[in-house]
Motif scaffolding. Structure first.
Motif, mmCIF file in Angstrom:
data_model
loop_
_atom_site.group_PDB
_atom_site.id
_atom_site.type_symbol
_atom_site.label_atom_id
_atom_site.label_comp_id
_atom_site.label_asym_id
_atom_site.label_seq_id
_atom_site.Cartn_x
_atom_site.Cartn_y
_atom_site.Cartn_z
ATOM 1 N N THR A 40 0.796 -1.106 -0.081
ATOM 2 C CA THR A 40 -0.039 0.021 -0.025
ATOM 3 C C THR A 40 0.890 1.208 0.009
ATOM 4 O O THR A 40 1.700 1.339 0.626
ATOM 5 C CB THR A 40 -0.991 0.212 1.320
ATOM 6 N N ILE A 41 0.327 2.195 -0.839
ATOM 7 C CA ILE A 41 0.969 3.419 -0.920
ATOM 8 C C ILE A 41 0.089 4.572 -0.443
ATOM 9 O O ILE A 41 -1.110 4.467 -0.878
ATOM 10 C CB ILE A 41 1.271 4.010 -2.087
ATOM 11 N N VAL A 42 0.231 5.046 0.747
ATOM 12 C CA VAL A 42 -0.843 6.243 1.311
ATOM 13 C C VAL A 42 -0.288 7.566 1.038
ATOM 14 O O VAL A 42 0.858 7.993 0.960
ATOM 15 C CB VAL A 42 -0.780 6.110 2.790
ATOM 16 N N LEU A 43 -1.342 8.401 0.406
ATOM 17 C CA LEU A 43 -1.325 9.546 0.283
ATOM 18 C C LEU A 43 -1.789 10.476 1.002
ATOM 19 O O LEU A 43 -3.098 10.311 1.623
ATOM 20 C CB LEU A 43 -1.573 10.020 -1.153
ATOM 21 N N LEU A 44 -0.926 11.489 1.792
ATOM 22 C CA LEU A 44 -1.794 12.348 2.667
ATOM 23 C C LEU A 44 -1.775 14.014 1.899
ATOM 24 O O LEU A 44 -0.642 14.328 1.849
ATOM 25 C CB LEU A 44 -0.764 12.663 3.742
ATOM 26 N N MET A 48 -8.743 18.941 -0.931
ATOM 27 C CA MET A 48 -9.175 18.764 -2.489
ATOM 28 C C MET A 48 -10.094 19.897 -3.003
ATOM 29 O O MET A 48 -10.647 19.500 -3.950
ATOM 30 C CB MET A 48 -10.284 17.620 -2.272
ATOM 31 N N GLU A 49 -9.884 20.997 -2.354
ATOM 32 C CA GLU A 49 -10.759 22.197 -2.599
ATOM 33 C C GLU A 49 -10.398 22.957 -3.968
ATOM 34 O O GLU A 49 -11.143 23.369 -4.729
ATOM 35 C CB GLU A 49 -10.964 23.010 -1.559
ATOM 36 N N SER A 50 -9.058 22.920 -4.183
ATOM 37 C CA SER A 50 -8.596 23.709 -5.196
ATOM 38 C C SER A 50 -8.668 22.445 -6.570
ATOM 39 O O SER A 50 -8.740 21.119 -6.607
ATOM 40 C CB SER A 50 -7.145 23.827 -5.113
ATOM 41 N N PRO A 51 -9.166 23.326 -7.846
ATOM 42 C CA PRO A 51 -9.235 22.229 -8.878
ATOM 43 C C PRO A 51 -8.183 21.650 -9.384
ATOM 44 O O PRO A 51 -8.030 20.781 -10.402
ATOM 45 C CB PRO A 51 -9.656 23.195 -10.067
ATOM 46 N N VAL A 57 -4.614 13.824 -7.720
ATOM 47 C CA VAL A 57 -5.274 12.715 -6.926
ATOM 48 C C VAL A 57 -5.393 11.600 -7.726
ATOM 49 O O VAL A 57 -5.077 10.046 -7.703
ATOM 50 C CB VAL A 57 -6.250 12.900 -5.819
ATOM 51 N N ALA A 58 -6.402 11.963 -8.830
ATOM 52 C CA ALA A 58 -6.703 10.782 -9.837
ATOM 53 C C ALA A 58 -5.621 10.003 -10.512
ATOM 54 O O ALA A 58 -5.765 8.853 -10.862
ATOM 55 C CB ALA A 58 -7.670 11.324 -10.611
ATOM 56 N N ASN A 59 -4.524 10.801 -10.998
ATOM 57 C CA ASN A 59 -3.474 10.186 -11.853
ATOM 58 C C ASN A 59 -2.590 9.503 -10.839
ATOM 59 O O ASN A 59 -2.144 8.579 -11.124
ATOM 60 C CB ASN A 59 -2.804 11.452 -12.299
ATOM 61 N N VAL A 60 -2.407 9.920 -9.631
ATOM 62 C CA VAL A 60 -1.406 8.928 -8.690
ATOM 63 C C VAL A 60 -2.203 7.663 -8.437
ATOM 64 O O VAL A 60 -1.652 6.606 -8.538
ATOM 65 C CB VAL A 60 -1.556 9.763 -7.317
ATOM 66 N N GLN A 61 -3.655 7.701 -8.054
ATOM 67 C CA GLN A 61 -4.188 6.549 -8.031
ATOM 68 C C GLN A 61 -4.116 5.592 -9.172
ATOM 69 O O GLN A 61 -3.836 4.344 -9.098
ATOM 70 C CB GLN A 61 -5.866 6.741 -7.746
ATOM 71 N N LYS A 62 -4.345 6.143 -10.305
ATOM 72 C CA LYS A 62 -4.133 5.534 -11.664
ATOM 73 C C LYS A 62 -2.939 4.510 -11.884
ATOM 74 O O LYS A 62 -2.944 3.275 -12.046
ATOM 75 C CB LYS A 62 -4.532 6.188 -12.896
ATOM 76 N N PRO A 282 -0.826 19.405 -12.922
ATOM 77 C CA PRO A 282 -0.869 18.231 -11.918
ATOM 78 C C PRO A 282 -0.609 16.757 -12.790
ATOM 79 O O PRO A 282 -0.146 15.971 -12.173
ATOM 80 C CB PRO A 282 -2.465 18.180 -11.523
ATOM 81 N N ILE A 283 -0.906 16.879 -13.826
ATOM 82 C CA ILE A 283 -0.652 15.608 -14.622
ATOM 83 C C ILE A 283 0.802 15.387 -14.813
ATOM 84 O O ILE A 283 1.516 14.391 -14.779
ATOM 85 C CB ILE A 283 -1.221 15.442 -16.013
ATOM 86 N N VAL A 284 1.495 16.517 -15.155
ATOM 87 C CA VAL A 284 3.098 16.438 -15.269
ATOM 88 C C VAL A 284 3.681 15.971 -14.178
ATOM 89 O O VAL A 284 4.626 15.471 -13.794
ATOM 90 C CB VAL A 284 3.687 17.832 -15.940
#
Length: 332
Positions: A40-44, A48-51, A57-62, A282-284
């Motif tokens: 498991t990798i945990v992300l703190l 999540m309020e900023s666009p 987060v979605a790209n990290v999870q992917k 955020p993708i880069v």
């Protein structure tokens, strides 16, 4: 069993489920626990309020899940104290790696040391660690936030021909990004021998609505003396543009500078509302961060190990009307 007893049992079960779900939400947790046998990798996360953050987060999870690992995220909701508590929860999970996006680099430093002492490696992303945390973490990856301020200063100095009065709308007070984007900007103007004068500066917590309010106050106080606006984030610069328009002032009559390269910011550059921005995708960023995290786990890196180099920076191109087309529509 009588119907009355069955009903009571069902109500008790429902109450327990509701309580568990409420506790889960209160903790700011956004993903489930690890299946047996998976690392498991945990992300703190800061929030999540900023666009910027949902695609991050979605790209990290992917990327993490594509590598056959489990992913778990905590949302600190801009609360440094909550993030410290979440670090305790993450340590209790005994993950292969904790990746932290600090709400407060100095505030989270004792928690990073706690993870180190517990034998769990920590990887810092997006917001650089406090100096004392370098020994207790494997690496940093993300933007060089000081150089973002430097780039913004160079762009404004060029656009304003080295002179004029500007106001600065800052992010969350005390956060490393707020501090270093200001320091880089101020230091670079001095190095350039610029005659640009910062006549006022105020935090707006990375929020557009607060930036509108801050800019309204600046307009009331300084009026036509304002010749430029440096927003430490495109969201803040857009907020300034809105306040100017509401006051009957054309934003194109002055120089507005942002950082981030948001969809809204890039469109404003294209339309001439904002002079320029420093691109931070955020993708880069996560295409740098997430594969590093996966590789750290695969290599079995432990507390005390260090990635070489420790600091790993993403590209931060300067964007103006001259080159904005190649970055449109943006990633956030």
């Amino acid at each position: 069993m009588k119907k009355g007893k069955v009903l009571v049992v069902l109500l008790l079960v429902m109450a327990l489920v509701f309580t568990a779900m409420s506790a889960f939400a209160a903790g700011g947790k956004e993903a489930g626990s690890a299946p047996a046998g998976k690392k498991t990798i945990v992300l703190l996360m800061l929030g999540m309020e900023s666009p910027y953050w949902p695609p991050y987060v979605a790209n990290v999870q992917k990327i993490v899940e594509a590598a056959g690992m489990n992913y778990f995220m905590f949302n600190a909701k801009f609360d440094a104290q909550l993030q410290s508590t979440q670090m305790d929860d993450a340590i209790a999970m005994r993950p292969a790696l904790i990746t932290v996006f600090p709400a407060d680099s100095k505030g989270i430093a004792p928690s990073i040391k706690k993870a180190y002492d517990a034998g769990i490696p920590v990887f810092v992303c997006n917001n650089p660690p406090a100096k004392e945390s370098e020994a207790y973490s494997i690496a940093y990856a993300g933007p060089d936030i000081y150089k973002e301020g430097v780039a913004a200063a160079e762009m404004m100095n060029d656009a304003m021909k080295g002179k004029g009065k500007v106001v600065m709308i800052e992010g969350l007070a005390g956060q490393e990004a707020q501090i270093q984007r200001a320091n880089g900007f101020i230091d670079r103007l001095k190095e350039l021998g610029s005659k640009i004068e910062i006549i006022a500066r105020q935090p707006a917590d990375w929020r557009k609505d607060k930036a509108v309010t801050v800019m309204q106050d600046f307009i009331t106080r300084f009026g036509k003396d304002i010749e430029g606006v440096y927003g430490q984030d495109d969201t803040l610069t857009i907020g300034a543009a809105i306040a100017l328009q509401e006051a009957g002032i054309d934003p194109k009559s002055m120089v507005l500078q942002g950082i981030g390269g948001s969809k809204e910011g890039l469109k404003a550059v294209q339309d001439g509302v904002i002079y320029g921005t420093v691109m931070q995708s955020p993708i880069v960023e996560t295409n740098l961060v997430a594969p590093m995290a996966v590789e750290m786990v695969k290599k079995g890196m432990k507390p005390g190990d260090h990635w070489n180099p420790y600091y790993n920076y993403m590209d931060l191109p300067k964007v103006t009307a001259a080159n904005v087309a190649q970055y449109l529509p943006g990633d956030w």
